[in-house]
Each structure stands twice: as C-alpha cells, then as structure tokens.
Scaffold this active site. Structure first.
Site, mmCIF file in Angstrom:
data_model
loop_
_atom_site.group_PDB
_atom_site.id
_atom_site.type_symbol
_atom_site.label_atom_id
_atom_site.label_comp_id
_atom_site.label_asym_id
_atom_site.label_seq_id
_atom_site.Cartn_x
_atom_site.Cartn_y
_atom_site.Cartn_z
ATOM 1 N N PRO A 88 0.814 -1.223 0.000
ATOM 2 C CA PRO A 88 0.000 0.000 0.000
ATOM 3 C C PRO A 88 0.848 1.275 0.000
ATOM 4 C CG PRO A 88 -0.295 -1.242 2.055
ATOM 5 C CD PRO A 88 0.547 -2.072 1.157
ATOM 6 N N GLU A 115 1.745 -6.119 7.347
ATOM 7 C CA GLU A 115 2.587 -5.586 8.427
ATOM 8 C C GLU A 115 3.967 -5.170 7.937
ATOM 9 O OE1 GLU A 115 0.536 -8.998 10.673
ATOM 10 O OE2 GLU A 115 0.472 -8.188 8.674
ATOM 11 N N ARG A 153 -4.101 -8.356 -20.459
ATOM 12 C CA ARG A 153 -5.093 -8.089 -21.507
ATOM 13 C C ARG A 153 -4.636 -7.032 -22.492
ATOM 14 N NH1 ARG A 153 -8.503 -4.382 -20.679
ATOM 15 N NH2 ARG A 153 -10.371 -5.423 -21.394
ATOM 16 N N ASP A 168 -11.998 0.502 -24.363
ATOM 17 C CA ASP A 168 -12.246 0.338 -22.931
ATOM 18 C C ASP A 168 -12.306 1.658 -22.184
ATOM 19 O OD1 ASP A 168 -12.351 -2.349 -22.891
ATOM 20 O OD2 ASP A 168 -10.334 -2.664 -22.118
HETATM 21 CL CL1 6GU Z 1 -0.270 -3.845 -3.329
HETATM 22 N N1 6GU Z 1 -0.846 -4.519 -0.860
HETATM 23 C C1 6GU Z 1 -1.581 -4.432 0.250
HETATM 24 N N2 6GU Z 1 -1.269 -5.204 1.289
HETATM 25 N N3 6GU Z 1 -2.598 -3.601 0.392
HETATM 26 C C2 6GU Z 1 -2.897 -2.861 -0.663
HETATM 27 C C3 6GU Z 1 -2.193 -2.894 -1.853
HETATM 28 C C4 6GU Z 1 -1.144 -3.762 -1.929
HETATM 29 N N4 6GU Z 1 -2.729 -2.025 -2.705
HETATM 30 C C5 6GU Z 1 -3.732 -1.466 -2.057
HETATM 31 N N5 6GU Z 1 -3.840 -1.944 -0.812
#
Ligand code: 6GU
Length: 245
Positions: A88, A115, A153, A168
C-alpha cells in the site's frame, strides 16, 4: 511476458489462474506465470518466514533471508526484468502503468504481507513499489492478480478482438458508453432507437456523447486528463449547462 509471483500463499495465486483470461493466455503461451513459495526458502525446523520487529511493536515482519533466496532462485529472462513489491506504500497502479508494464519481458511480483517486510529487501532487491488503491489488503496476492490481469489483456493476442482494448474505459480517459443486447424490450425497458438505426456515424456520435455524459456524472475528475476533441468539448459544455440548471 513471464510473471514470477513470490508469495507465502501460492495456492491463492494458482487457484485464480485455473480459469479465465489469464488461464487462456497461458495455455496459448502468450504469458507464463510461475509461482514461487517463499516458505520453501525458509530455514530451521519451523520454516518461519516472519519474525518479531526489532524495536518492539505489534505484528510480524517478513524475514529477509527467505525472500532474498526466493528472488535469487528466479531465472532472469531479460536483463531489464523488474522486481515489483506490492504494498500500500507504492505508487498507485493505473492504466498508463499497465501499458508500460505490458512491454516488459518479465515481471517479478513480490507479495508482501501488510505488516511489512524487512526494509533491506526494499533496498537490495526492489525496483519499484506498487499499490492498487488507497485501502489496506492483508497481503499483496490480490494486488498481484489485479496487476497481471490488467497488464496481460494489453498484450497482443491475449484478447480475442484487438480493437476492444482501445474502446475500454480509461483508454482515452473516459468511461464506456452503455451497452445493450437482445431482447429489444426487457421488462418494459427499450433499447435506444439509434442503436437499431444502422446509421454507424449516428451511433458513434451517440456513444461518444454517452461516454462524456457518464464521465461527467460519475467520474468528473477523469475529464482533466481525458483526450478530448473540439466536438467533445462542445458536447461537454452543453451537458454541463443541463447539469447546472
Ligand atoms: Cl499492493 N498490498 C496491500 N497489502 N494492500 C494494498 C495494496 C497492496 N494495494 C492497495 N492496498
């Protein structure tokens, strides 16, 4: 394209790959997906892949050793193959990035758990960090699948009709127009007359107007970067007039 997915949950990846567009592309040798179980590279009686954080605190941290050895075990098919960490904290994945990645020969996808992983893996092994959106997943596996789907894709031959990716949502920065199929009347709701007219130019114009209208209503933020013709701009002005009144 060759993908290598490194994970402590290989079955999550393999399960998804049994059906659908990725399975079909793999069968036709347009993509190859290898899954590497990080735990296979763990040492000791318990084969631990995580440990408590130095400095204390909640949660566990993925140990660097198993990940490092798992990465070393992956054959590099191209000198420029990329190691991507799904986290994230990464740069937000979008359609432009999907196009860019679709031109690579090999993507090595390292699935972190939320974590975290030992910082030295980032420093020593990771080329880029990617996130799929601003929310927290418990691991990078779903993100790796999302990325492989969106990227694959775009690889020539993966979709049946090459043209359909061009139309798209997001390709020109607009949402797609509404689609209808048979029957002509469903529960009293009729298919718009213009689509039955056989007038291809009129249909094209109607669809473009619908794309613009939808984007204005649902995702006005996309209009800032959309590729718009002068006719599009005129149409938008007209639509905005209606919204304001
Ligand atoms: Cl790539 N990993 C995690 N654990 N949470 C996420 C993410 C990735 N992308 C958005 N939330």
């Amino acid at each position: 394209m060759r993908y290598d997915v490194l994970t402590i949950f290989p079955e999550m990846i393999q399960g998804y790959l049994k059906e659908g567009i990725l399975a079909r592309a793999a069968k036709r040798d347009l993509i190859k997906i290898e899954v590497t179980d990080i735990r296979a590279f763990a040492r000791g009686a318990h084969k631990n892949t995580d440990d408590r954080p130095f400095g204390g605190g909640d949660g566990m941290v993925m140990k660097p050793g198993p990940i490092y050895r798992a990465l070393e075990s992956v054959p590099r098919v191209a000198p420029e193959s990329l190691v991507l960490l799904l986290t994230p904290q990464g740069k937000r994945f979008d359609q432009a990035m999907a196009w860019e990645l679709s031109r690579q020969k090999q993507l090595i996808l390292l699935c972190g758990r939320y974590e975290g992983i030992d910082e030295r893996i980032r420093k020593l092994c990771v080329d880029r960090e990617l996130s799929i959106g601003d929310y927290v997943l418990s691991g990078g596996e779903l993100a790796a699948l999302v990325l492989m789907d969106a990227v694959s894709r775009l690889i020539p031959g993966v979709l049946g009709g090459e043209k359909s990716t061009q139309e798209d949502s997001f390709e020109d920065g607009l949402l797609e127009y509404p689609q209808y199929t048979r029957p002509r009347v469903f529960r009293g709701e009729e298919v718009p007359e213009v689509l039955l007219s056989g007038d291809h130019e009129k249909i094209r114009q109607w669809r473009r107007a619908q794309s613009l209208k939808r984007t204005l209503e649902k995702r006005p933020d996309l209009l800032h970067h959309a590729r718009l013709t002068p006719q599009d701009e005129a149409m938008l002005k007209e639509l905005k007039g209606k919204v304001d009144k």
